[in-house]
Design a protein around this motif. Structure first.
Motif, PDB file in Angstrom:
ATOM      1  N   GLU A   1       0.839  -1.215   0.000  1.00  0.00           N
ATOM      2  CA  GLU A   1       0.000   0.000   0.000  1.00  0.00           C
ATOM      3  C   GLU A   1       0.867   1.256   0.000  1.00  0.00           C
ATOM      4  O   GLU A   1       0.577   2.230  -0.686  1.00  0.00           O
ATOM      5  CB  GLU A   1      -0.889   0.034   1.251  1.00  0.00           C
ATOM      6  N   PHE A   2       1.934   1.201   0.778  1.00  0.00           N
ATOM      7  CA  PHE A   2       2.831   2.356   0.879  1.00  0.00           C
ATOM      8  C   PHE A   2       3.433   2.684  -0.486  1.00  0.00           C
ATOM      9  O   PHE A   2       3.514   3.848  -0.877  1.00  0.00           O
ATOM     10  CB  PHE A   2       3.935   2.059   1.895  1.00  0.00           C
ATOM     11  N   ALA A   3       3.840   1.654  -1.230  1.00  0.00           N
ATOM     12  CA  ALA A   3       4.414   1.862  -2.561  1.00  0.00           C
ATOM     13  C   ALA A   3       3.351   2.412  -3.511  1.00  0.00           C
ATOM     14  O   ALA A   3       3.615   3.324  -4.298  1.00  0.00           O
ATOM     15  CB  ALA A   3       4.988   0.564  -3.100  1.00  0.00           C
ATOM     16  N   GLN A   4       2.145   1.862  -3.397  1.00  0.00           N
ATOM     17  CA  GLN A   4       1.047   2.282  -4.270  1.00  0.00           C
ATOM     18  C   GLN A   4       0.638   3.738  -4.005  1.00  0.00           C
ATOM     19  O   GLN A   4       0.545   4.540  -4.928  1.00  0.00           O
ATOM     20  CB  GLN A   4      -0.145   1.364  -4.003  1.00  0.00           C
ATOM     21  N   HIS A   5       0.438   4.056  -2.717  1.00  0.00           N
ATOM     22  CA  HIS A   5       0.044   5.423  -2.344  1.00  0.00           C
ATOM     23  C   HIS A   5       1.108   6.442  -2.742  1.00  0.00           C
ATOM     24  O   HIS A   5       0.804   7.607  -2.930  1.00  0.00           O
ATOM     25  CB  HIS A   5      -0.164   5.524  -0.826  1.00  0.00           C
ATOM     26  N   GLY A   6       2.351   5.983  -2.799  1.00  0.00           N
ATOM     27  CA  GLY A   6       3.435   6.924  -3.073  1.00  0.00           C
ATOM     28  C   GLY A   6       3.864   6.934  -4.525  1.00  0.00           C
ATOM     29  O   GLY A   6       4.923   7.456  -4.861  1.00  0.00           O
ATOM     30  N   ALA A   7       3.047   6.345  -5.390  1.00  0.00           N
ATOM     31  CA  ALA A   7       3.451   6.226  -6.800  1.00  0.00           C
ATOM     32  C   ALA A   7       3.717   7.586  -7.442  1.00  0.00           C
ATOM     33  O   ALA A   7       4.525   7.697  -8.350  1.00  0.00           O
ATOM     34  CB  ALA A   7       2.376   5.469  -7.577  1.00  0.00           C
ATOM     35  N   HIS A   8       3.036   8.641  -6.933  1.00  0.00           N
ATOM     36  CA  HIS A   8       3.241   9.963  -7.541  1.00  0.00           C
ATOM     37  C   HIS A   8       4.116  10.873  -6.691  1.00  0.00           C
ATOM     38  O   HIS A   8       4.237  12.062  -6.950  1.00  0.00           O
ATOM     39  CB  HIS A   8       1.884  10.622  -7.824  1.00  0.00           C
ATOM     40  N   THR A   9       4.707  10.286  -5.660  1.00  0.00           N
ATOM     41  CA  THR A   9       5.631  11.065  -4.837  1.00  0.00           C
ATOM     42  C   THR A   9       6.914  11.278  -5.619  1.00  0.00           C
ATOM     43  O   THR A   9       7.411  10.357  -6.267  1.00  0.00           O
ATOM     44  CB  THR A   9       5.948  10.292  -3.534  1.00  0.00           C
ATOM     45  N   GLY A  10       7.447  12.476  -5.572  1.00  0.00           N
ATOM     46  CA  GLY A  10       8.663  12.783  -6.339  1.00  0.00           C
ATOM     47  C   GLY A  10       9.869  12.011  -5.831  1.00  0.00           C
ATOM     48  O   GLY A  10       9.950  11.658  -4.661  1.00  0.00           O
ATOM     49  N   ALA A  11      10.802  11.749  -6.745  1.00  0.00           N
ATOM     50  CA  ALA A  11      12.012  11.005  -6.381  1.00  0.00           C
ATOM     51  C   ALA A  11      12.820  11.736  -5.315  1.00  0.00           C
ATOM     52  O   ALA A  11      13.514  11.116  -4.518  1.00  0.00           O
ATOM     53  CB  ALA A  11      12.869  10.777  -7.630  1.00  0.00           C
ATOM     54  N   GLU A  12      12.691  13.103  -5.277  1.00  0.00           N
ATOM     55  CA  GLU A  12      13.491  13.860  -4.296  1.00  0.00           C
ATOM     56  C   GLU A  12      13.025  13.554  -2.870  1.00  0.00           C
ATOM     57  O   GLU A  12      13.817  13.575  -1.941  1.00  0.00           O
ATOM     58  CB  GLU A  12      13.490  15.360  -4.611  1.00  0.00           C
ATOM     59  N   VAL A  13      11.720  13.227  -2.716  1.00  0.00           N
ATOM     60  CA  VAL A  13      11.213  12.877  -1.384  1.00  0.00           C
ATOM     61  C   VAL A  13      11.831  11.555  -0.923  1.00  0.00           C
ATOM     62  O   VAL A  13      12.264  11.420   0.221  1.00  0.00           O
ATOM     63  CB  VAL A  13       9.663  12.789  -1.370  1.00  0.00           C
ATOM     64  N   TYR A  14      11.905  10.573  -1.838  1.00  0.00           N
ATOM     65  CA  TYR A  14      12.513   9.284  -1.465  1.00  0.00           C
ATOM     66  C   TYR A  14      14.006   9.432  -1.202  1.00  0.00           C
ATOM     67  O   TYR A  14      14.571   8.745  -0.358  1.00  0.00           O
ATOM     68  CB  TYR A  14      12.254   8.235  -2.555  1.00  0.00           C
ATOM     69  N   LYS A  15      14.634  10.362  -1.942  1.00  0.00           N
ATOM     70  CA  LYS A  15      16.053  10.597  -1.715  1.00  0.00           C
ATOM     71  C   LYS A  15      16.244  11.193  -0.310  1.00  0.00           C
ATOM     72  O   LYS A  15      17.154  10.799   0.424  1.00  0.00           O
ATOM     73  CB  LYS A  15      16.588  11.557  -2.776  1.00  0.00           C
ATOM     74  N   GLU A  16      15.369  12.111   0.046  1.00  0.00           N
ATOM     75  CA  GLU A  16      15.444  12.719   1.378  1.00  0.00           C
ATOM     76  C   GLU A  16      15.212  11.647   2.460  1.00  0.00           C
ATOM     77  O   GLU A  16      15.951  11.569   3.442  1.00  0.00           O
ATOM     78  CB  GLU A  16      14.390  13.828   1.493  1.00  0.00           C
TER      79      GLU A  16
END
Ligand SMILES: [Zn+2]
Length: 259
Positions: free
Chosen positions: A209-224
Motif C-alpha cells: 500500500e505504501f508503494a502504491q500510495h506513493g506512486a506519484h511522490t517525487g524522487a526527491e522525497v525518497y532521496k530525502e
C-alpha cells in the motif's frame, strides 16, 4: 535432538565441503538461524531449488545442544522469487534487505512482527513494478522501529507536543525529531512536508500500500527519506551498510531518468 519446524526466508547460502551448503535464514518461530544442508549441491538434492536466496520456505531442522549451527532436514517452497532476479535493482534491494536483517535480527531470537514485515516487503517488491525505493524506505523505517531505534514520529522529543502535518520539523544529531522552538530555531536537518508525511504513512500502511500510495511522490522525497534512514541506521551500526551506496546510485539514476 529436537525436530523444529517453521516458515522461513532464505537470506544467503555458502558452499561447505564438497556437496553441502550452509543456509542462513530468518525463521518465523526461532529468529535467525544458520543451518547445514547436507548434499544440497548434488544434482538430485532433496532441497531442490528451495535454498535459493529470498525463497519463502517451510523448513524442518534439528539442533544440538550448545551448537549454533543446526541441521536442515526439509525445505518446502512456499513462494520462490526467481522473477525478481531478472532486475539488477531489485536483486540489489533484496541483498540490502538481507544485510539489514543480518545486522538487526539476533540469532535464535524470534520476532514474529519483524518476520511478517520482511515477508510482506519481499512480496511487495515482487508484486510492484516501480515501487522499489518506496519499499526499501518502508523496510528501513520498520526495521528501525521494531529494533527500538526509530524516533517518535508523532511528537517533539523535547516538549512532547504533537506535530501537525504542516509544521517544520528538525532531525537532530542524536536521531530525534524536534519542533522549531526546541531545536534552537532550527538546528539539525529540516524535514520537508512530503518526507514527513511519507514517514507517518509507513506507520499505517502495508509495504505494498505504501508503494502504491506513493506512486506519484517525487524522487526527491525518497532521496530525502533515504538520507534520513541512512543516518539513523549508521548511528545504530556505527558504520555504513555495504550495498547502501550502490542503492543510492540506483535512486539517483531513477531520479535523473524522471526529470
Ligand atoms: Zn518541542
Amino acid at each position: 535432538m529436537r525436530l523444529l519446524e517453521s516458515e522461513a526466508i532464505v537470506l544467503r547460502t555458502y558452499n561447505l565441503a564438497e556437496a553441502d551448503k550452509i543456509v542462513v535464514c530468518l525463521t518465523r518461530n526461532y529468529g535467525l538461524i544458520r543451518a547445514v544442508a547436507r548434499g544440497a549441491r548434488r544434482l538430485k538434492s532433496r532441497f531442490g531449488a528451495g535454498l535459493e536466496p529470498f525463497t519463502h520456505i517451510n523448513i524442518a531442522y534439528q539442533e544440538k545442544e550448545g551448537r549454533e549451527l543446526v541441521t536442515l532436514r526439509q525445505a518446502e517452497i512456499v513462494r520462490s522469487h526467481f522473477g525478481l532476479t531478472s532486475s539488477a535493482e531489485r536483486v540489489a534491494a533484496l541483498s540490502y534487505m538481507s544485510e539489514l536483517v543480518l545486522e538487526f535480527a539476533p540469532p535464535h531470537e524470534p520476532n514474529e512482527k519483524f518476520y511478517r514485515m520482511f515477508k510482506a516487503s519481499t512480496n511487495a517488491l515482487a508484486d510492484t513494478e516501480h515501487g522499489t525505493q518506496a519499499i526499501l524506505r518502508y523496510f528501513e523505517v520498520w526495521t528501525l522501529r521494531l529494533a527500538g531505534f526509530l524516533p517518535d514520529l508523532r511528537a517533539c522529543a523535547d516538549c512532547n507536543r504533537g506535530f501537525s502535518e504542516t509544521e517544520t520539523i528538525y532531525l537532530n544529531v542524536e536521531g530525534k525529531l524536534r519542533c522549531v522552538a526546541c531545536s534552537a530555531g532550527g538546528q539539525g536537518t529540516k524535514l520537508s512536508y512530503g518526507a514527513y508525511a511519507r514517514l507517518r504513512a509507513t506507520q499505517r500502511l502495508s509495504p505494498a500500500e505504501f508503494a502504491q500510495h506513493g506512486a506519484h511522490t517525487g524522487a526527491e522525497v525518497y532521496k530525502e527519506l533515504a538520507q534520513i534512514t541512512e543516518r539513523l541506521i549508521k548511528r545504530v551500526l556505527e558504520r555504513e551498510v555495504r550495498s547502501q551506496s550502490q542503492l543510492l546510485s540506483y535512486a539517483l539514476q531513477a531520479q535523473s531518468q524522471n526529470s
